[in-house]
Scaffold this motif. Structure first.
Motif, PDB file in Angstrom:
ATOM      1  N   GLN A 184       0.816  -1.206   0.000  1.00  0.00           N
ATOM      2  CA  GLN A 184       0.000   0.000   0.000  1.00  0.00           C
ATOM      3  C   GLN A 184       0.857   1.266   0.000  1.00  0.00           C
ATOM      4  N   ASN A 185       2.023   1.221   0.627  1.00  0.00           N
ATOM      5  CA  ASN A 185       2.919   2.384   0.602  1.00  0.00           C
ATOM      6  C   ASN A 185       3.308   2.753  -0.822  1.00  0.00           C
ATOM      7  N   THR A 186       3.661   1.740  -1.609  1.00  0.00           N
ATOM      8  CA  THR A 186       4.051   1.979  -2.992  1.00  0.00           C
ATOM      9  C   THR A 186       2.871   2.522  -3.800  1.00  0.00           C
ATOM     10  N   ILE A 187       1.705   1.942  -3.585  1.00  0.00           N
ATOM     11  CA  ILE A 187       0.494   2.414  -4.270  1.00  0.00           C
ATOM     12  C   ILE A 187       0.244   3.890  -3.956  1.00  0.00           C
ATOM     13  N   ASN A 188       0.324   4.257  -2.687  1.00  0.00           N
ATOM     14  CA  ASN A 188       0.103   5.645  -2.284  1.00  0.00           C
ATOM     15  C   ASN A 188       1.148   6.577  -2.878  1.00  0.00           C
ATOM     16  N   ASN A 189       2.383   6.107  -2.935  1.00  0.00           N
ATOM     17  CA  ASN A 189       3.459   6.927  -3.513  1.00  0.00           C
ATOM     18  C   ASN A 189       3.246   7.174  -5.002  1.00  0.00           C
ATOM     19  N   ILE A 190       2.741   6.176  -5.721  1.00  0.00           N
ATOM     20  CA  ILE A 190       2.469   6.351  -7.152  1.00  0.00           C
ATOM     21  C   ILE A 190       1.374   7.403  -7.354  1.00  0.00           C
ATOM     22  N   ILE A 191       0.334   7.342  -6.534  1.00  0.00           N
ATOM     23  CA  ILE A 191      -0.746   8.334  -6.616  1.00  0.00           C
ATOM     24  C   ILE A 191      -0.193   9.744  -6.388  1.00  0.00           C
ATOM     25  N   THR A 192       0.679   9.865  -5.407  1.00  0.00           N
ATOM     26  CA  THR A 192       1.280  11.170  -5.101  1.00  0.00           C
ATOM     27  C   THR A 192       2.148  11.665  -6.247  1.00  0.00           C
ATOM     28  N   LYS A 193       3.017  10.792  -6.763  1.00  0.00           N
ATOM     29  CA  LYS A 193       3.927  11.190  -7.844  1.00  0.00           C
ATOM     30  C   LYS A 193       3.167  11.542  -9.120  1.00  0.00           C
ATOM     31  N   ALA A 194       2.028  10.868  -9.347  1.00  0.00           N
ATOM     32  CA  ALA A 194       1.225  11.151 -10.540  1.00  0.00           C
ATOM     33  C   ALA A 194       0.396  12.421 -10.393  1.00  0.00           C
ATOM     34  N   ASN A 195       0.316  12.935  -9.147  1.00  0.00           N
ATOM     35  CA  ASN A 195      -0.446  14.152  -8.842  1.00  0.00           C
ATOM     36  C   ASN A 195      -1.901  14.008  -9.293  1.00  0.00           C
ATOM     37  N   VAL A 196      -2.554  12.966  -8.786  1.00  0.00           N
ATOM     38  CA  VAL A 196      -3.946  12.689  -9.144  1.00  0.00           C
ATOM     39  C   VAL A 196      -4.869  13.566  -8.295  1.00  0.00           C
ATOM     40  N   HIS A 197      -5.874  14.195  -8.953  1.00  0.00           N
ATOM     41  CA  HIS A 197      -6.829  15.041  -8.229  1.00  0.00           C
ATOM     42  C   HIS A 197      -8.194  14.975  -8.908  1.00  0.00           C
ATOM     43  N   LYS A 198      -9.203  15.576  -8.292  1.00  0.00           N
ATOM     44  CA  LYS A 198     -10.598  15.390  -8.690  1.00  0.00           C
ATOM     45  C   LYS A 198     -10.956  15.997 -10.050  1.00  0.00           C
ATOM     46  N   LYS A 199     -10.140  16.892 -10.564  1.00  0.00           N
ATOM     47  CA  LYS A 199     -10.423  17.464 -11.883  1.00  0.00           C
ATOM     48  C   LYS A 199      -9.728  16.691 -13.002  1.00  0.00           C
ATOM     49  N   LEU A 200      -9.148  15.573 -12.629  1.00  0.00           N
ATOM     50  CA  LEU A 200      -8.306  14.810 -13.552  1.00  0.00           C
ATOM     51  C   LEU A 200      -8.975  13.493 -13.933  1.00  0.00           C
ATOM     52  N   ASN A 201      -8.818  13.101 -15.190  1.00  0.00           N
ATOM     53  CA  ASN A 201      -9.245  11.782 -15.647  1.00  0.00           C
ATOM     54  C   ASN A 201      -8.026  10.906 -15.871  1.00  0.00           C
ATOM     55  N   VAL A 202      -8.191   9.605 -15.660  1.00  0.00           N
ATOM     56  CA  VAL A 202      -7.060   8.681 -15.742  1.00  0.00           C
ATOM     57  C   VAL A 202      -7.372   7.520 -16.681  1.00  0.00           C
ATOM     58  N   ILE A 203      -6.417   7.208 -17.536  1.00  0.00           N
ATOM     59  CA  ILE A 203      -6.423   5.947 -18.268  1.00  0.00           C
ATOM     60  C   ILE A 203      -5.398   5.056 -17.583  1.00  0.00           C
ATOM     61  N   GLU A 204      -5.855   3.927 -17.065  1.00  0.00           N
ATOM     62  CA  GLU A 204      -4.930   2.988 -16.423  1.00  0.00           C
ATOM     63  C   GLU A 204      -4.736   1.778 -17.331  1.00  0.00           C
ATOM     64  N   ILE A 205      -3.490   1.484 -17.639  1.00  0.00           N
ATOM     65  CA  ILE A 205      -3.164   0.327 -18.466  1.00  0.00           C
ATOM     66  C   ILE A 205      -2.757  -0.823 -17.553  1.00  0.00           C
ATOM     67  N   GLY A 206      -3.488  -1.935 -17.641  1.00  0.00           N
ATOM     68  CA  GLY A 206      -3.162  -3.110 -16.847  1.00  0.00           C
ATOM     69  C   GLY A 206      -3.523  -2.973 -15.382  1.00  0.00           C
ATOM     70  N   PRO A 207      -4.810  -2.825 -15.042  1.00  0.00           N
ATOM     71  CA  PRO A 207      -5.189  -2.671 -13.631  1.00  0.00           C
ATOM     72  C   PRO A 207      -4.995  -3.926 -12.792  1.00  0.00           C
ATOM     73  N   GLY A 208      -4.878  -5.087 -13.447  1.00  0.00           N
ATOM     74  CA  GLY A 208      -4.704  -6.324 -12.688  1.00  0.00           C
ATOM     75  C   GLY A 208      -5.907  -6.607 -11.821  1.00  0.00           C
ATOM     76  N   LEU A 209      -5.704  -6.622 -10.506  1.00  0.00           N
ATOM     77  CA  LEU A 209      -6.807  -6.864  -9.560  1.00  0.00           C
ATOM     78  C   LEU A 209      -7.326  -5.567  -8.936  1.00  0.00           C
ATOM     79  N   GLY A 210      -6.812  -4.438  -9.399  1.00  0.00           N
ATOM     80  CA  GLY A 210      -7.407  -3.164  -9.016  1.00  0.00           C
ATOM     81  C   GLY A 210      -6.872  -2.499  -7.768  1.00  0.00           C
ATOM     82  N   SER A 211      -5.742  -2.936  -7.249  1.00  0.00           N
ATOM     83  CA  SER A 211      -5.223  -2.323  -6.015  1.00  0.00           C
ATOM     84  C   SER A 211      -4.875  -0.848  -6.230  1.00  0.00           C
ATOM     85  N   LEU A 212      -4.267  -0.527  -7.367  1.00  0.00           N
ATOM     86  CA  LEU A 212      -3.961   0.866  -7.694  1.00  0.00           C
ATOM     87  C   LEU A 212      -5.212   1.586  -8.198  1.00  0.00           C
ATOM     88  N   THR A 213      -6.064   0.866  -8.916  1.00  0.00           N
ATOM     89  CA  THR A 213      -7.287   1.450  -9.485  1.00  0.00           C
ATOM     90  C   THR A 213      -8.168   2.065  -8.408  1.00  0.00           C
TER      91      THR A 213
END
Length: 291
Positions: A34-63
């Protein structure tokens, strides 16, 4: 060491419940920290005005974390055997759409038109398997001119990430480095241990943030530039003078062109900057070359 208190147990539970195993043919390794997942979200600078295309969600932990932070998430997953487990995991998130298809075969422009409003900002987030990292990135790079994608935050094998973010005069610097620089500013933003995946891969990973340039410094003849790039790095231990013989037969003409570009004929491709290669391409376009 991985912080065991931050293990994403839901991913492990889904693997067990649905009797799923990672497929080598798809290069699957499921992220469970979960630490790595949270760090990716932070580095990607994801926010509510943003749309995301995720390639390869797998089981959805990052999704799930993307869905919590973003306006809308559209996932492209090639493995239909993950469908039941993935949709179970995402059932509480009505801002997520999953498309089961091969990203390399998708019409990206149509996907964006069908799923997002015209003026909304879009980023791509991905955990890229080694064997398709390059073609996926090139597809996005080449599609970007018609789309409102502003950046890519991608996890990949460490070796590939080092090449993409390399500096000239280093062994990691290659044609893909230059191609990346042509479209983006690339920065290695996170190191990821192999110990945070199931199954554990053989090597560590990195996360690279690609920010698209608002204005490209373009060569006069873009097709020639791409051709020149391939030729220069095809045999990287050869001098640029020798490699240019694949494009121009006359040695005197090559020497004249290199002189106009203020480049030493004894240099190798790894010694040239993006600006050097654009200038060289423009001079060759003017002076002539053999088709």
């Amino acid at each position: 060491m991985m912080n065991k208190k931050k293990i994403n147990n839901k991913t492990i539970a889904l693997l067990n419940e649905y009797e799923l195993q990672a497929k080598k043919s798809y290069g699957q390794n499921f992220l469970i920290d979960q630490n790595t997942i949270n760090n990716i979200i932070t580095k990607a600078n994801v926010h509510k005005k943003l749309n995301v295309i995720e390639i390869g969600p797998g089981l959805g932990s990052l999704t799930i974390e993307l869905a919590k932070k973003a306006n809308k998430v559209v996932c492209i997953e090639i493995d239909t055997k993950l469908k039941a487990a993935l949709e179970n995991n995402l059932q509480d998130y009505d801002n997520v759409t999953v498309i089961y298809d091969d990203f390399l075969k998708i019409d990206l422009e149509k996907l964006i038109k069908d799923n997002f409003n015209k003026d909304e900002e879009i980023i791509v987030v991905a955990n890229l398997p080694y064997y398709i990292t390059t073609p996926i990135l090139i597809k996005i790079f080449e599609s970007k001119r018609n789309l409102k994608i502003t950046r890519i935050c991608a996890m990949m094998q460490k070796e590939v990430g080092l090449r993409l973010s390399a500096n000239k005069d280093t062994k990691d610097y290659n044609s893909l480095t230059i191609l990346t620089q042509y479209y983006c500013d690339a920065k290695l933003v996170l190191s990821v241990s192999k110990n945070v995946f199931i199954p554990k891969p053989n090597v560590d990973s990195v996360v690279v943030l690609f920010t698209f340039k608002e204005q490209l410094v373009k060569p006069i003849n873009e097709l020639l530039f791409f051709k020149l790039l391939r030729i220069l790095f095809a045999q990287r231990r050869k001098t640029i003078l020798n490699n240019l013989k694949q494009l121009i037969k006359d040695k005197d003409t090559i020497e004249k062109i290199l002189n106009l570009a203020n480049l030493d004929p004894k240099l190798r491709a790894e010694n040239l900057s993006l600006e050097d290669i654009i200038l060289l391409s423009d001079i060759i376009n003017k002076e002539g070359y053999d088709d």
